[in-house]
Design a protein around this motif. Structure first.
Motif, PDB file in Angstrom:
ATOM      1  N   ARG A 184      88.195 -22.655   6.850  1.00 56.85           N
ATOM      2  CA  ARG A 184      88.986 -21.750   8.307  1.00 56.85           C
ATOM      3  C   ARG A 184      89.770 -22.429   7.826  1.00 56.85           C
ATOM      4  NH1 ARG A 184      87.792 -17.259  11.140  1.00 56.85           N
ATOM      5  NH2 ARG A 184      85.865 -16.552  11.479  1.00 56.85           N
ATOM      6  N   GLU A 185      89.937 -23.801   7.786  1.00 57.59           N
ATOM      7  CA  GLU A 185      91.265 -24.662   8.058  1.00 57.59           C
ATOM      8  C   GLU A 185      91.703 -24.771   7.243  1.00 57.59           C
ATOM      9  OE1 GLU A 185      91.960 -29.778   7.831  1.00 57.59           O
ATOM     10  OE2 GLU A 185      89.875 -28.539   9.031  1.00 57.59           O
ATOM     11  N   LEU A 186      91.394 -24.085   6.159  1.00 57.00           N
ATOM     12  CA  LEU A 186      92.178 -24.371   4.502  1.00 57.00           C
ATOM     13  C   LEU A 186      93.344 -23.031   4.468  1.00 57.00           C
ATOM     14  CD1 LEU A 186      89.360 -25.556   2.122  1.00 57.00           C
ATOM     15  CD2 LEU A 186      91.537 -26.783   2.862  1.00 57.00           C
ATOM     16  N   GLY A 187      92.366 -21.768   4.742  1.00 57.54           N
ATOM     17  CA  GLY A 187      93.614 -20.535   4.998  1.00 57.54           C
ATOM     18  C   GLY A 187      92.210 -19.322   5.268  1.00 57.54           C
ATOM     19  N   ALA A 188      91.223 -19.252   5.530  1.00 54.25           N
ATOM     20  CA  ALA A 188      90.244 -18.102   5.011  1.00 54.25           C
ATOM     21  C   ALA A 188      90.516 -17.513   6.642  1.00 54.25           C
ATOM     22  CB  ALA A 188      88.719 -18.866   4.715  1.00 54.25           C
ATOM     23  N   GLU A 189      90.811 -15.790   6.777  1.00 54.51           N
ATOM     24  CA  GLU A 189      90.944 -15.798   8.160  1.00 54.51           C
ATOM     25  C   GLU A 189      89.620 -14.988   8.924  1.00 54.51           C
ATOM     26  OE1 GLU A 189      92.693 -11.689   7.748  1.00 54.51           O
ATOM     27  OE2 GLU A 189      95.024 -12.878   7.131  1.00 54.51           O
ATOM     28  N   ALA A 190      88.710 -15.176   7.628  1.00 54.67           N
ATOM     29  CA  ALA A 190      87.309 -14.965   8.324  1.00 54.67           C
ATOM     30  C   ALA A 190      86.107 -15.419   7.019  1.00 54.67           C
ATOM     31  CB  ALA A 190      87.033 -13.916   8.765  1.00 54.67           C
ATOM     32  N   VAL A 191      85.810 -16.380   7.473  1.00 57.35           N
ATOM     33  CA  VAL A 191      84.538 -16.994   6.502  1.00 57.35           C
ATOM     34  C   VAL A 191      82.726 -16.448   6.512  1.00 57.35           C
ATOM     35  CG1 VAL A 191      83.732 -18.878   6.040  1.00 57.35           C
ATOM     36  CG2 VAL A 191      85.727 -18.635   6.836  1.00 57.35           C
ATOM     37  N   LEU A 192      82.255 -15.901   5.096  1.00 58.45           N
ATOM     38  CA  LEU A 192      81.307 -15.500   4.653  1.00 58.45           C
ATOM     39  C   LEU A 192      80.132 -16.471   4.917  1.00 58.45           C
ATOM     40  CD1 LEU A 192      81.960 -11.740   3.080  1.00 58.45           C
ATOM     41  CD2 LEU A 192      82.475 -12.417   6.250  1.00 58.45           C
ATOM     42  N   VAL A 193      78.921 -16.304   4.883  1.00 57.78           N
ATOM     43  CA  VAL A 193      77.502 -17.498   4.927  1.00 57.78           C
ATOM     44  C   VAL A 193      76.668 -16.508   3.729  1.00 57.78           C
ATOM     45  CG1 VAL A 193      76.139 -19.124   6.177  1.00 57.78           C
ATOM     46  CG2 VAL A 193      78.201 -18.607   7.093  1.00 57.78           C
ATOM     47  N   ARG A 194      76.663 -17.071   3.103  1.00 54.93           N
ATOM     48  CA  ARG A 194      75.734 -16.427   2.471  1.00 54.93           C
ATOM     49  C   ARG A 194      74.052 -16.230   2.851  1.00 54.93           C
ATOM     50  NH1 ARG A 194      78.517 -18.893  -2.241  1.00 54.93           N
ATOM     51  NH2 ARG A 194      76.450 -20.487  -2.548  1.00 54.93           N
ATOM     52  N   ASP A 195      73.954 -17.178   3.334  1.00 53.71           N
ATOM     53  CA  ASP A 195      72.152 -17.639   3.356  1.00 53.71           C
ATOM     54  C   ASP A 195      72.181 -17.012   4.568  1.00 53.71           C
ATOM     55  OD1 ASP A 195      73.806 -19.283   5.194  1.00 53.71           O
ATOM     56  OD2 ASP A 195      72.890 -21.468   4.711  1.00 53.71           O
TER      57      ASP A 195
END
Length: 350
Positions: A184-195
């Protein structure tokens, strides 16, 4: 000089520290006292004996390492525009795990103001890879939707930053929940977690019309879903196959063969009907495009100089602990970039 050499492919114990004669620069070359060298996932693939360009372009024994930062301490005949004592960084195409290196003067770049040596050594490979994928394989436009796998890693984090600069809307995919904050800090609007389960369902919810680009270095574990998430005219951009490789340093040839058989074969008839495409790149096979890569790194370094880009968070290791660094990066739990520091540089060890 001290160097880490691989005499023959193997596990982590194949990385041996050796003493070699100090190299002398020839015509048009400079010698750099290396303070730091970047660690990349590809270095471990070289150690395993699976990296195609290492076998085709160099062979074994080989000193791994694709990037360094240090100080010029000797100039060969015919060198102009450089002087002893200047801080430089360089992509190296092998040979970076050392504390002194000779390079052609045309391969050097000045370290941007405000960056230390470890930060400078962390930049060339991941940011140049990201730049080539984003700006030579694609033509990003403001509002484009990107899905970026390995979003808390070196290339993934660089892609998020370049996507932000281009006005793209980026969704990150990470392996573990502790990497969400960095993505998120690097620019992702949302983050999905594979595990946490079926990340591709959530990706479809976030971009019902699909993504203009999906950047994937994971390989067989994600490629099929990544391709299915493309919008019409979208591109799947491949630059690695991490999920096919071991996390304990030991190759399982049976599993590797099984993963190779399961790797998707994309149908060109389907691509012409869906207007989707698959593109890929490996910088180590792009020597014939050296002027293009140089212009790309010049562009990137100017963005670091002005503060539009920032180096990734770092974990540093002494050169002698290269095996520990490779073990960590192959574990899938690291974030940002790993860097080896030499006896010429003070550093904070992890």
């Amino acid at each position: 000089m001290h160097a880490i050499r691989i005499d023959r492919p193997g596990g982590f114990d194949a990385l041996r520290q050796v003493e070699l004669p100090e190299p002398a620069p020839g015509h048009g070359q400079v010698r750099v006292v290396v303070h730091a060298c970047g660690v990349n996932y590809a270095d471990g693939i070289i150690r395993m004996g699976l990296y195609a360009s290492a076998k085709a372009l160099h062979g074994y024994p080989i000193i791994p390492g694709f990037e360094i930062a240090g100080v010029i301490d000797a100039l060969g005949p015919g060198v102009e525009g450089w002087k002893v004592g200047e801080r430089v960084l360089a992509p190296t195409l092998f040979g970076g795990y050392c504390d002194a290196i000779v390079l052609d003067a045309g391969h050097l770049f000045r370290v941007p103001a405000g960056l230390d040596m470890a930060q400078a050594a962390s930049l060339p490979t991941v940011f140049l890879t990201a730049w080539f994928l984003a700006h030579r394989k694609l033509h990003p436009r403001p509002g484009d939707r990107w899905l970026v796998h390995s979003a808390a890693g070196g290339v993934g984090g660089a892609l998020l930053q370049l996507g932000r600069l281009a006005g793209c809307r980026c969704i990150g995919v990470v392996g573990h929940s502790d990497k969400v904050a960095l993505a998120r800090e690097l620019g992702a609007e949302a983050v999905l977690v594979r595990d946490q389960g079926k990340w591709w369902h959530r990706a479809r919810e976030l971009a019902p019309e699909g993504f203009e680009a999906v950047f994937d270095a994971s390989g067989v574990a994600t490629l099929r879903h990544s391709y299915a998430l493309l919008a019409p005219t979208g591109s799947l951009v491949i630059y690695g196959f991490h999920s096919m490789l071991p996390r304990d340093g030991r190759l399982n040839w049976l599993r590797l063969a099984w993963d190779w058989l399961r790797t998707p074969r994309f149908n060109p008839l389907d691509m012409t009907q869906s207007n989707r495409s698959v593109v890929a790149a490996n910088l180590s096979f792009l020597q014939s495009h050296a002027p293009t890569l140089r212009s790309g790194l010049d562009w990137l370094l100017s963005r670091f100089e002005e503060g539009a880009l920032r180096p990734p968070p770092l974990s540093t290791y002494p050169l002698a602990e290269a095996a520990r660094a490779q073990r960590d990066i192959e574990s899938g739990r690291t974030q940002g970039k790993l860097v080896l520091t030499t006896r010429h540089a003070a550093s904070t060890q992890v």
